[in-house]
Design a protein around this motif. Structure first.
Motif, mmCIF file in Angstrom:
data_model
loop_
_atom_site.group_PDB
_atom_site.id
_atom_site.type_symbol
_atom_site.label_atom_id
_atom_site.label_comp_id
_atom_site.label_asym_id
_atom_site.label_seq_id
_atom_site.Cartn_x
_atom_site.Cartn_y
_atom_site.Cartn_z
ATOM 1 N N HIS A 118 -0.834 -6.927 -4.402
ATOM 2 C CA HIS A 118 -1.215 -5.607 -3.988
ATOM 3 C C HIS A 118 -2.139 -4.756 -4.844
ATOM 4 N N LEU A 127 -5.852 -6.616 -4.604
ATOM 5 C CA LEU A 127 -6.636 -6.293 -3.409
ATOM 6 C C LEU A 127 -6.860 -4.712 -3.104
ATOM 7 N N LYS A 128 -6.078 -3.952 -3.617
ATOM 8 C CA LYS A 128 -6.266 -2.446 -3.575
ATOM 9 C C LYS A 128 -7.626 -2.112 -4.651
ATOM 10 N N SER A 182 -7.520 2.272 3.847
ATOM 11 C CA SER A 182 -7.571 0.929 3.508
ATOM 12 C C SER A 182 -5.905 0.786 3.506
ATOM 13 N N VAL A 204 -2.809 -2.968 2.443
ATOM 14 C CA VAL A 204 -2.645 -4.166 1.791
ATOM 15 C C VAL A 204 -0.909 -4.453 2.222
ATOM 16 N N ASP A 205 -0.648 -5.201 2.950
ATOM 17 C CA ASP A 205 0.576 -5.609 3.198
ATOM 18 C C ASP A 205 1.695 -4.676 3.525
ATOM 19 N N ASP A 241 -1.741 -7.299 8.927
ATOM 20 C CA ASP A 241 -2.967 -7.889 8.121
ATOM 21 C C ASP A 241 -3.303 -9.129 8.934
ATOM 22 N N TYR A 293 -4.666 -13.935 -0.063
ATOM 23 C CA TYR A 293 -3.988 -12.565 0.258
ATOM 24 C C TYR A 293 -4.679 -11.882 1.177
ATOM 25 N N GLY A 312 -5.953 -8.126 3.175
ATOM 26 C CA GLY A 312 -6.197 -6.646 3.019
ATOM 27 C C GLY A 312 -6.978 -6.346 4.050
#
Length: 379
Positions: free
Chosen positions: A106, A109-110, A131, A133-134, A140, A168, A170
């Motif tokens: 997390h 990707l952030k 934005s 992520v997950d 996603d 992963y 995002g």
């Protein structure tokens, strides 16, 4: 033309900051996804970790009213560990799934999305960008599928031609009307290896997952694990990779592109016995930086107890007896009692009966009785 040039610049910049794949799609509603999610809920297949508002999950404008397009990114993670420690008698080890190796994805990707957002805002100062992520509202996987990152496999993962499903995901919801990329065709064909290999039958059919049966979900729960799933858990402490490991598209796929994703072998495959007596502070110091620690120490300890029962590890008998009699948490006391019976058999029957006489919690008593039944039946 200006947006087309900006898109090219964003793609070029994404490569410079080590984003492995990027795709663009519209911010139109995900109509077919809404139908699937509604059925998913009606069938009781949700995990409970999802965004409860279905409208937010399928309508980008509910998140960013000015939404015109979505940028999807993918980062490849390793599938193989260098110098993995061996699990031996007396020193049994558990395993964290590959998505929990290295630094919490997390955060990784952030950081990438923040850099991408900053780059875009410098070019278009009045752009609206969100934005996620997950844990965001959107799916996603649905975004990545529509943006051409990969196709949605029968194992409910996005499968990319380059990296398999070991990625992963995002996304950035943006007010800029970028030209969408073409989605990829489904390439699973008639293959159903993931469906057939799922230890608990959680993959009801290709592309449909009953989260309540999925080991990845079960390892994250905090209550007693239903007994029918305990033998399926093996030595898994967090997550499950079976449906990825059997996928032909993942054969030979192992990428070590991002240093922060590299696993510490002793954390990715930790010794089980030390986990049983680990304090909250010790757990946070050792595992706090990995995604598998997000639910705290208790689920990991419960799973470690079940893993020791899986190995029938006799070195665990005394530590389990301590947990059964002294731990303040009913789930840990009860699971320890069950595991004690599995490992020790007749030799621990008296200890279980004594614990039962003292126990006040009905659920723990039920687990002790379950253990006594195992001993009586000689299982």
């Amino acid at each position: 033309m200006a947006y087309a040039q900006l898109k090219d610049e964003i793609v070029a910049y994404s490569k410079s900051i080590d984003i492995d794949k990027i795709g663009f799609t519209s911010a139109d509603p995900f109509l077919t996804l809404k139908e699937r999610l509604t059925l998913h809920r009606e069938l009781g297949y949700e995990s409970g970790f999802e965004e409860p508002d279905l409208e937010k999950r399928v309508e980008p404008k509910k998140i960013t009213p000015e939404a015109r397009s979505i940028i999807s990114i993918a980062l490849a993670y390793p599938s193989k560990m260098k110098n993995p420690p061996k699990s031996t008698k007396g020193e049994r080890r558990g395993i964290f799934c590959r998505a929990s190796w290295g630094k919490d994805y997390h955060q990784i990707l952030k950081e990438k999305l923040q850099l991408l957002e900053k780059f875009i805002v410098e070019k278009v100062p009045d752009a609206h960008i969100t934005s996620m992520v997950d844990t965001g509202e959107l799916s996603d996987r649905a975004v990545a599928e529509r943006a051409g990152i990969g196709w949605s496999g029968k194992n409910c993962a996005i499968i990319t031609p380059e990296f398999g499903s070991y990625v992963y995901l995002g996304e950035l919801v943006t007010s800029i009307p970028f030209q969408p990329d073409e989605p990829l065709e489904d390439q699973c064909g008639s293959c159903r290896r993931c469906v057939d290999a799922c230890p608990t039958g959680a993959l009801v059919q290709g592309g449909q997952l009953d989260s309540q049966k999925c080991i990845a979900y079960l390892t994250q729960t905090k209550d007693f694990l239903p007994e029918r799933f305990r033998s399926k858990l093996g030595n898994r402490l967090y997550g499950c990779d079976t449906c990825q490991q059997v996928c032909p598209e993942n054969k030979g796929k192992d990428f070590h592109i991002h240093e922060e994703m590299e696993p510490d072998p002793d954390l990715a495959k930790p010794l089980l016995l030390p986990l049983l007596s680990m304090s909250n502070r010790q757990f946070k110091e050792q595992f706090g930086h990995v995604s598998g620690a997000w639910r705290g120490k208790k689920p990991i300890q419960r799973n470690a107890i079940i893993a020791l029962a899986h190995f029938k590890e006799t070195e665990a008998i005394e530590p389990l007896r301590e947990l059964m009699t002294k731990d303040p948490r009913p789930v840990i006391r009860g699971t320890a009692a069950w595991a004690l019976a599995v490992i020790g058999g007749k030799s621990v029957e008296k200890q279980l009966k004594q614990a039962k006489d003292r126990e006040k919690d009905a659920d723990v008593v039920e687990e002790i009785n379950r253990g006594l039944n195992i001993i009586a039946e000689g299982l």
